[in-house]
Design a protein around this motif. Sequence first.
Motif, PDB file in Angstrom:
ATOM      1  N   ASP A 136       0.853  -1.190   0.000  1.00 50.44           N
ATOM      2  CA  ASP A 136       0.000   0.000   0.000  1.00 50.44           C
ATOM      3  C   ASP A 136       0.888   1.238   0.000  1.00 50.44           C
ATOM      4  N   SER A 137       1.363   1.638  -1.201  1.00 51.74           N
ATOM      5  CA  SER A 137       2.340   2.725  -1.208  1.00 51.74           C
ATOM      6  C   SER A 137       1.882   3.924  -2.016  1.00 51.74           C
ATOM      7  N   GLY A 138       0.615   3.926  -2.412  1.00 53.12           N
ATOM      8  CA  GLY A 138       0.142   5.046  -3.214  1.00 53.12           C
ATOM      9  C   GLY A 138      -0.255   6.232  -2.351  1.00 53.12           C
ATOM     10  N   PHE A 139      -0.514   7.356  -3.008  1.00 52.55           N
ATOM     11  CA  PHE A 139      -0.991   8.546  -2.311  1.00 52.55           C
ATOM     12  C   PHE A 139      -2.495   8.383  -2.180  1.00 52.55           C
ATOM     13  N   SER A 140      -2.919   7.670  -1.152  1.00 51.61           N
ATOM     14  CA  SER A 140      -4.334   7.357  -1.061  1.00 51.61           C
ATOM     15  C   SER A 140      -4.965   8.081   0.129  1.00 51.61           C
ATOM     16  N   LEU A 141      -6.308   8.109   0.126  1.00 52.57           N
ATOM     17  CA  LEU A 141      -7.041   8.743   1.218  1.00 52.57           C
ATOM     18  C   LEU A 141      -6.706   8.097   2.543  1.00 52.57           C
ATOM     19  N   ILE A 250       6.496   0.596   3.327  1.00 48.52           N
ATOM     20  CA  ILE A 250       7.826   0.445   3.905  1.00 48.52           C
ATOM     21  C   ILE A 250       8.860   0.662   2.816  1.00 48.52           C
ATOM     22  N   GLN A 251       9.711   1.665   3.030  1.00 48.99           N
ATOM     23  CA  GLN A 251      10.732   1.973   2.017  1.00 48.99           C
ATOM     24  C   GLN A 251      12.137   1.620   2.502  1.00 48.99           C
ATOM     25  N   LYS A 319       4.975 -11.580  -6.596  1.00 49.76           N
ATOM     26  CA  LYS A 319       4.242 -11.550  -5.334  1.00 49.76           C
ATOM     27  C   LYS A 319       4.934 -10.644  -4.312  1.00 49.76           C
ATOM     28  N   VAL A 320       6.259 -10.599  -4.402  1.00 47.98           N
ATOM     29  CA  VAL A 320       7.022  -9.811  -3.426  1.00 47.98           C
ATOM     30  C   VAL A 320       8.088  -8.988  -4.131  1.00 47.98           C
ATOM     31  N   ARG A 321       8.610  -7.985  -3.424  1.00 50.01           N
ATOM     32  CA  ARG A 321       9.746  -7.243  -3.981  1.00 50.01           C
ATOM     33  C   ARG A 321      10.640  -6.762  -2.841  1.00 50.01           C
ATOM     34  N   VAL A 322      11.909  -6.550  -3.195  1.00 55.02           N
ATOM     35  CA  VAL A 322      12.894  -6.140  -2.200  1.00 55.02           C
ATOM     36  C   VAL A 322      13.013  -4.624  -2.270  1.00 55.02           C
ATOM     37  N   VAL A 323      12.960  -3.960  -1.103  1.00 56.05           N
ATOM     38  CA  VAL A 323      13.000  -2.484  -1.098  1.00 56.05           C
ATOM     39  C   VAL A 323      14.134  -1.964  -0.220  1.00 56.05           C
TER      40      VAL A 323
END
Length: 377
Positions: A136-141, A250-251, A319-323
């Motif tokens: 959930d990394s968007g600019f959301s409400l 999470i960044q 399904k996943v990514r490394v950040v």
Amino acid sequence: MSRKFSAMVSGLLMLAGAAAHAQEQGTAPAAAPEPAAATAAITVATREIPPFVIREGDGYSGFSVDLWRELASRTGTQFEWLEKRNVAEILSSVDAGEADVAIAAISITSEREQRFDFSQPMFESGLQIMVPQEQDSGFSLSNVGRYFTQGAMPYLLGILALLILVPGHLVWWAERKHDDSPFSRHYFPGIFHAMGWALSAAAGQQNDNPRSRLGRVTSIAAIFVSLLFLTYWQAELTSSFTVQQLQGGIQGPDDLPGKRVGTLTGSTSAQWAATHQVKTTEFEKIAQAFEALEKGRVEAVVYDSPVLLFHAASSGRGKVRVVGPVFKKENYGIVFPPRSGGPRKTDLRKKVNEALLRMREDGTYDRIYRRWFTTEE
Ligand code: GLU
């Protein structure tokens, strides 16, 4: 990301592609069983941890496996594998004398150095973070909503409410019977008007001037308190109203406190988390942490970077990514019992070290490295 590491990432991606291709073609190499253990064979503890140790049928492949086979052949060592579930079990097996050597992806740490002897470093690694692909990394409400409910924000909003309610009531109460008061005598219309007045006072503007003495004193006090409040609010906004906070998700390691984080029990990642206010769920097998991440039971996994990258490029693909960066550099080593283990074992460590350094010098190490991590520069 360093050049070397980015090369490694692309290498891992290539590797995953190559593995899938080999399987499609039915050409996945069958693992050759180790030579039948002679009486002098030593026991080598390991564990499945791709791409360092990969189980293939009855045998193993992987970077550490290839490295150890070469070291064993150069030092004339007969051996048999002993598989354990995790790094804690591997170390206990060497501690208990059940295994003579251990190799997998074992980080050299000061605490372990007190209990064991390590070889020269055999691989440069470090810790990193893995999150679900659809973090959930968007600019959301909901992220903006979260911003108002985290940190100092709820307190600031509480103070603002007090700055409206208290002077609002005071001023209405003092003004209500005044003939030329701008505020109504009746509670509801009067109090709404007075709270509107208090809100504009909190914002630094006052439209209606109270007529009574108490009303005026309140008005002046409200201006001062509001001034302080506004200064504080502004400072808070500039310090915490960052894009990252609005983006949520999470960044990097700084975002982990307060999140549900999974890792492996007894690992250096678990130790790191314990000393950095990061609460973790510790799993017995790292595959369980990967599964928990995919099922949403944890929001991130902290673990060894090459292992995470390999998973994200192979079975976790899509399904996943490394950040974030590799935030804690570590070296892997081969574990031997401490010096008290006896002259033969101490001697083996010396021979292994010499062979390892020679392999770095004669290009064998690089060849094995490239086989597992880099297919192109
Ligand atoms: N490198 C990490 C450590 O030594 C993890 C190793 C593993 O899970 O086997 O703690």
